[in-house]
Design a protein around this motif. Sequence first.
Motif, PDB file in Angstrom:
ATOM      1  N   GLU A 196       6.977   9.263   0.742  1.00 32.02           N
ATOM      2  CA  GLU A 196       6.223   9.398  -0.527  1.00 32.02           C
ATOM      3  C   GLU A 196       5.967   8.469  -1.436  1.00 32.02           C
ATOM      4  O   GLU A 196       5.215   8.254  -2.127  1.00 32.02           O
ATOM      5  N   GLU A 197       6.995   7.484  -1.538  1.00 29.90           N
ATOM      6  CA  GLU A 197       6.797   6.205  -2.209  1.00 29.90           C
ATOM      7  C   GLU A 197       5.739   5.198  -1.937  1.00 29.90           C
ATOM      8  O   GLU A 197       4.873   5.023  -2.509  1.00 29.90           O
ATOM      9  N   LEU A 198       5.543   5.090  -0.385  1.00 27.81           N
ATOM     10  CA  LEU A 198       4.456   4.223   0.037  1.00 27.81           C
ATOM     11  C   LEU A 198       3.117   4.956  -0.370  1.00 27.81           C
ATOM     12  O   LEU A 198       2.360   4.302  -0.927  1.00 27.81           O
ATOM     13  N   GLU A 199       3.041   6.345  -0.144  1.00 27.31           N
ATOM     14  CA  GLU A 199       1.677   6.817  -0.599  1.00 27.31           C
ATOM     15  C   GLU A 199       1.611   6.853  -1.833  1.00 27.31           C
ATOM     16  O   GLU A 199       0.381   6.510  -2.434  1.00 27.31           O
ATOM     17  N   ALA A 200       2.415   7.128  -2.869  1.00 28.53           N
ATOM     18  CA  ALA A 200       2.301   7.201  -4.116  1.00 28.53           C
ATOM     19  C   ALA A 200       1.913   5.818  -4.778  1.00 28.53           C
ATOM     20  O   ALA A 200       1.008   5.489  -5.543  1.00 28.53           O
ATOM     21  N   THR A 201       2.514   4.660  -4.138  1.00 27.68           N
ATOM     22  CA  THR A 201       2.081   3.243  -4.536  1.00 27.68           C
ATOM     23  C   THR A 201       0.638   2.899  -4.041  1.00 27.68           C
ATOM     24  O   THR A 201       0.068   2.397  -4.906  1.00 27.68           O
ATOM     25  N   VAL A 202       0.454   3.148  -2.988  1.00 33.40           N
ATOM     26  CA  VAL A 202      -0.974   2.766  -2.340  1.00 33.40           C
ATOM     27  C   VAL A 202      -1.952   3.405  -3.256  1.00 33.40           C
ATOM     28  O   VAL A 202      -3.026   2.831  -3.624  1.00 33.40           O
ATOM     29  N   LEU A 203      -1.910   4.684  -3.286  1.00 37.82           N
ATOM     30  CA  LEU A 203      -2.781   5.816  -4.436  1.00 37.82           C
ATOM     31  C   LEU A 203      -2.771   5.231  -5.722  1.00 37.82           C
ATOM     32  O   LEU A 203      -3.957   5.184  -6.365  1.00 37.82           O
ATOM     33  N   LEU A 204      -2.002   5.039  -6.425  1.00 31.39           N
ATOM     34  CA  LEU A 204      -1.666   4.639  -7.766  1.00 31.39           C
ATOM     35  C   LEU A 204      -2.012   3.549  -8.117  1.00 31.39           C
ATOM     36  O   LEU A 204      -2.989   3.002  -8.788  1.00 31.39           O
ATOM     37  N   GLU A 205      -1.985   2.467  -7.197  1.00 37.16           N
ATOM     38  CA  GLU A 205      -2.329   1.150  -7.438  1.00 37.16           C
ATOM     39  C   GLU A 205      -3.819   0.797  -6.858  1.00 37.16           C
ATOM     40  O   GLU A 205      -4.803  -0.201  -6.932  1.00 37.16           O
ATOM     41  N   SER A 206      -4.273   2.014  -6.110  1.00 35.52           N
ATOM     42  CA  SER A 206      -5.540   2.098  -5.707  1.00 35.52           C
ATOM     43  C   SER A 206      -6.079   0.790  -4.760  1.00 35.52           C
ATOM     44  O   SER A 206      -7.014   0.187  -5.077  1.00 35.52           O
ATOM     45  N   TYR A 207      -5.120   0.336  -3.852  1.00 38.66           N
ATOM     46  CA  TYR A 207      -5.348  -0.944  -3.139  1.00 38.66           C
ATOM     47  C   TYR A 207      -6.363  -0.453  -2.090  1.00 38.66           C
ATOM     48  O   TYR A 207      -6.555   0.662  -1.660  1.00 38.66           O
ATOM     49  N   ASP A 208      -7.302  -1.530  -1.719  1.00 40.68           N
ATOM     50  CA  ASP A 208      -8.410  -1.598  -0.555  1.00 40.68           C
ATOM     51  C   ASP A 208      -7.609  -1.559   0.903  1.00 40.68           C
ATOM     52  O   ASP A 208      -8.123  -1.059   1.613  1.00 40.68           O
ATOM     53  N   LEU A 209      -6.725  -2.584   0.767  1.00 49.05           N
ATOM     54  CA  LEU A 209      -5.992  -2.909   2.011  1.00 49.05           C
ATOM     55  C   LEU A 209      -4.730  -3.016   2.033  1.00 49.05           C
ATOM     56  O   LEU A 209      -4.126  -3.683   0.853  1.00 49.05           O
ATOM     57  N   VAL A 210      -4.039  -2.491   2.806  1.00 45.05           N
ATOM     58  CA  VAL A 210      -2.321  -2.694   2.736  1.00 45.05           C
ATOM     59  C   VAL A 210      -1.988  -2.921   3.924  1.00 45.05           C
ATOM     60  O   VAL A 210      -2.110  -2.208   4.987  1.00 45.05           O
ATOM     61  N   ALA A 211      -1.047  -4.025   4.090  1.00 40.94           N
ATOM     62  CA  ALA A 211      -0.448  -4.309   5.483  1.00 40.94           C
ATOM     63  C   ALA A 211       1.142  -4.204   5.352  1.00 40.94           C
ATOM     64  O   ALA A 211       1.835  -4.270   4.352  1.00 40.94           O
ATOM     65  N   ILE A 212       1.593  -3.698   6.641  1.00 38.04           N
ATOM     66  CA  ILE A 212       2.917  -3.257   6.641  1.00 38.04           C
ATOM     67  C   ILE A 212       3.643  -3.970   8.046  1.00 38.04           C
ATOM     68  O   ILE A 212       2.766  -3.840   9.062  1.00 38.04           O
ATOM     69  N   THR A 213       4.764  -4.471   8.083  1.00 35.25           N
ATOM     70  CA  THR A 213       5.430  -4.766   9.393  1.00 35.25           C
ATOM     71  C   THR A 213       6.677  -4.332   9.380  1.00 35.25           C
ATOM     72  O   THR A 213       7.323  -3.861   8.450  1.00 35.25           O
ATOM     73  N   GLU A 214       7.091  -4.285  10.606  1.00 32.29           N
ATOM     74  CA  GLU A 214       8.490  -4.251  11.183  1.00 32.29           C
ATOM     75  C   GLU A 214       9.120  -2.983  10.277  1.00 32.29           C
ATOM     76  O   GLU A 214      10.000  -3.067   9.457  1.00 32.29           O
ATOM     77  N   THR A 215       8.564  -1.705  10.536  1.00 28.77           N
ATOM     78  CA  THR A 215       8.976  -0.621  10.178  1.00 28.77           C
ATOM     79  C   THR A 215       9.387   0.391  11.258  1.00 28.77           C
ATOM     80  O   THR A 215       8.740   0.572  12.376  1.00 28.77           O
ATOM     81  N   TRP A 216      10.511   1.161  10.926  1.00 34.23           N
ATOM     82  CA  TRP A 216      10.980   1.892  11.722  1.00 34.23           C
ATOM     83  C   TRP A 216      10.704   3.342  11.192  1.00 34.23           C
ATOM     84  O   TRP A 216      11.271   3.521  10.010  1.00 34.23           O
ATOM     85  N   TRP A 217      10.507   4.581  11.966  1.00 34.96           N
ATOM     86  CA  TRP A 217      10.904   5.644  11.422  1.00 34.96           C
ATOM     87  C   TRP A 217      11.347   6.652  12.190  1.00 34.96           C
ATOM     88  O   TRP A 217      11.257   6.550  13.622  1.00 34.96           O
TER      89      TRP A 217
END
Length: 140
Positions: free
Chosen positions: A6-27
């Motif tokens: 939820e934090e990732l999605e909220a940040t991406v949408l709130l800041e209205s980024y065109d591109l977001v890169a993520i590395t080394e994530t486990w879920w």
Amino acid sequence: MGNKQEELEATVLLESYDLVAITETWWDKSHDWSAAINGYRLLEETGEEGRAEVALDGALYIRKWIECEELSLKNTHEQAESLWARIRGRGNKGSLVVGVYYRLPDQGEPIDETFLLQLQEASFSQALVLLGDFNPPDIC
């Protein structure tokens, strides 16, 4: 990553980024987690899978209206944990290559060389942006 979705999605949408890169994530697969974000295309490089977790070595969220394609460079799906995409400019304004790279801390020289070959191939583009977790050796 389940507790950060939820934090990732909220940040991406709130800041209205065109591109977001993520590395080394486990879920954790036990969470009903979807990597999708509304309005974004997801390109992902998935690493090793365990019983309850999945490694996401690299991911790019790119707005759906942006014309892009995943690149398959030589040796892309071999040892180096990388993801490459070409983003096309509007009209005839050229293109941008974006790379996301995760270097394991104890990675050996052969894999480094594979990545350098990918980088060399990608660098023939008009413009290149490289993002990632490089874990440089010999740094305290």
